[in-house]
Write an enzyme that holds these catalytic residues in place. Sequence first.
Site, short mmCIF file in Angstrom:
data_model
loop_
_atom_site.label_atom_id
_atom_site.label_comp_id
_atom_site.label_asym_id
_atom_site.label_seq_id
_atom_site.Cartn_x
_atom_site.Cartn_y
_atom_site.Cartn_z
N ASN A 163 0.80 -1.22 0.00
CA ASN A 163 0.00 0.00 0.00
C ASN A 163 0.84 1.28 0.00
OD1 ASN A 163 0.74 -0.70 2.65
ND2 ASN A 163 -0.95 0.44 3.53
N PRO A 187 10.05 -6.96 -0.69
CA PRO A 187 8.87 -6.13 -0.97
C PRO A 187 7.67 -6.99 -1.36
CG PRO A 187 10.30 -6.14 -2.88
CD PRO A 187 10.98 -6.99 -1.84
N GLY A 240 2.48 -5.20 7.82
CA GLY A 240 1.47 -5.98 7.12
C GLY A 240 0.35 -6.36 8.06
N SER A 241 -0.36 -7.40 7.72
CA SER A 241 -1.54 -7.78 8.49
C SER A 241 -1.15 -8.41 9.83
CB SER A 241 -2.38 -8.78 7.69
OG SER A 241 -1.75 -10.04 7.62
N GLU A 262 4.68 -3.76 12.61
CA GLU A 262 3.68 -2.70 12.39
C GLU A 262 2.54 -3.37 11.68
OE1 GLU A 262 1.22 -0.43 11.08
OE2 GLU A 262 2.62 0.14 9.50
N LEU A 263 1.46 -3.65 12.45
CA LEU A 263 0.42 -4.56 11.97
C LEU A 263 -0.88 -3.80 11.67
CD1 LEU A 263 1.24 -7.48 14.44
CD2 LEU A 263 2.16 -7.06 12.15
N ARG A 290 -7.50 9.17 1.97
CA ARG A 290 -6.10 9.25 1.56
C ARG A 290 -5.65 7.84 1.20
NH1 ARG A 290 -0.86 9.17 4.35
NH2 ARG A 290 -1.96 8.43 6.19
N CYS A 296 -3.12 1.42 6.94
CA CYS A 296 -3.39 0.91 8.29
C CYS A 296 -3.84 2.03 9.21
CB CYS A 296 -2.15 0.21 8.85
SG CYS A 296 -0.68 1.24 8.87
N GLU A 393 -10.62 -4.58 9.46
CA GLU A 393 -9.87 -3.54 8.77
C GLU A 393 -10.34 -3.54 7.31
OE1 GLU A 393 -5.32 -1.87 8.55
OE2 GLU A 393 -5.61 -4.04 8.71
N SER A 453 1.21 10.63 10.71
CA SER A 453 2.53 10.12 10.32
C SER A 453 3.53 11.25 10.13
CB SER A 453 2.43 9.31 9.03
OG SER A 453 1.52 8.25 9.18
N GLU A 470 8.46 2.81 14.67
CA GLU A 470 9.22 3.25 13.50
C GLU A 470 9.16 4.76 13.45
OE1 GLU A 470 9.05 -0.33 10.32
OE2 GLU A 470 7.26 0.94 10.35
#
Length: 489
Positions: A163, A187, A240-241, A262-263, A290, A296, A393, A453, A470
């Site tokens: 994404n 990736p 990711g998920s 980072e889920l 956006r 996420c 989600e 962010s 992060e």
Amino acid sequence: MTTTNIFDEIQRALGPIPLGPVVGGKPLDGDGVIPVVDPATEEVITEIANGTVAEAMTAVGVAHQAQDAWAELSPRSRSEILRRAFDLMTQRAEALARLIVLENGKALPDARSEVAYAAEFFRWYAEEAVRLGGVVEHAPAGTNKIMVLRQPIGVSLLITPWNFPAAMATRKIGPALAAGCSVILKPASETPLTALAIVAILAEAGVPDGVVNVVPSTRSNDLSSALLDHPLVRKVSFTGSTEVGRVLLEHASRTVVSAAMELGGNAPFVVLPDADLDEAVAGALVAKLRNGGSACTAANRFIVHASVADEFTQRFAEAVRCLPVGPGLDQATKVGPLVNAKTRDKVAELVQSALDAGANPVTGGSAPDRVGYYYTPTVLGGVPQDAHILSQEIFGPVAPVVAYDDIDDAVALANNTEYGLVSYVYTRDLRTGLRVAERLDSGMVGLNRPVVSDPAAPFGGTKQSGLGREGGHEGMLEFTESKYVAVEW
């Protein structure tokens, strides 16, 4: 102009993009190919070599060989390389944005914003690379000094999603390189071209061969399993998920690999009864749409006080209805296609489940009959508080609105999820807003702001939205180990 011609034009602006794994600065052959598809046309953009487990194992050895020299390079030298990477990304921003649109589908303004955001991680960590300090203290007993050093953790596996193919790569590569780590980037197979272009930019900026390696592959499970079992891999950073994150954490536990996760998210957008509705609707458009809702951090549940719920819903729907939908490269487009048919079909199923539960499709509510993976931007009113869609989600341009009666009810609804990444609150009363923000069980809160962010801020969540942070100084510390030295002088 055909999809292939557009890609050729982008390559002329960016420079050649390697079409497959790059290990130690050299392209590898892979085994088979990955067709990269334009979500707007369903046409194949190009094919890249499909990385193998053997090539991933080679990447570990190469990264390990490059690790010591990179770690011993002066922080200023690492900093200057990262700064050059920022400059190169900035110079080629438009071509990178067009590349993101081509393989991801998002609208061009969103892609431009992503490139600017992604490049900032190289600039921020260029500045942080020279600030990796330790501490020296006197032991309370007076017996010795306590010296704590921060050292690079070592070879790091970075797994990124489709994404934000640029930003999720730079948000991991930047701090890892600043801390002195070599990396292997895996990736998403839907959007490998952007990652490959960034790796080429890093090489041009002066990153030595072997420090940054990339292995795009559809063999995700096999690659991650083999890499996490390798004794030389000391860090995994995954975005990711939550479902996949749990599997990776379980696997990482076998060899006690340090993990940053980072889920998923299920962000509540809480509108208090005194909120400025003009601001709330404008914020909702950004927080929800956006990136076409494929984020996420996207607002996933609109929890609005009953006294303003109908007005908010109608005004929000009117604004959503006016958004042009189409191919991301069209200048007028505000909402592009989703990344693939599976994602579009999941969104459609969630909307149908809400309609079956009694929600009203105030606008949208279906996939248009056209080529491409589109879903019409949708606002659902009157969503029951126990509707299935509120626990999922969505990852698409769908906004379910649920009403509440008092603040305690709103907080309970907002916290009623296994996720805890980000929340949004709109109110005119700063004191009330801050009190609600403290009660929300999430790692980040946007108070009267639709975007949280920032490369300088710690990004991450609570509960099953992940582990670690992060961005900010904390993002670099994730790629270090603390070493305590007891010493007298």
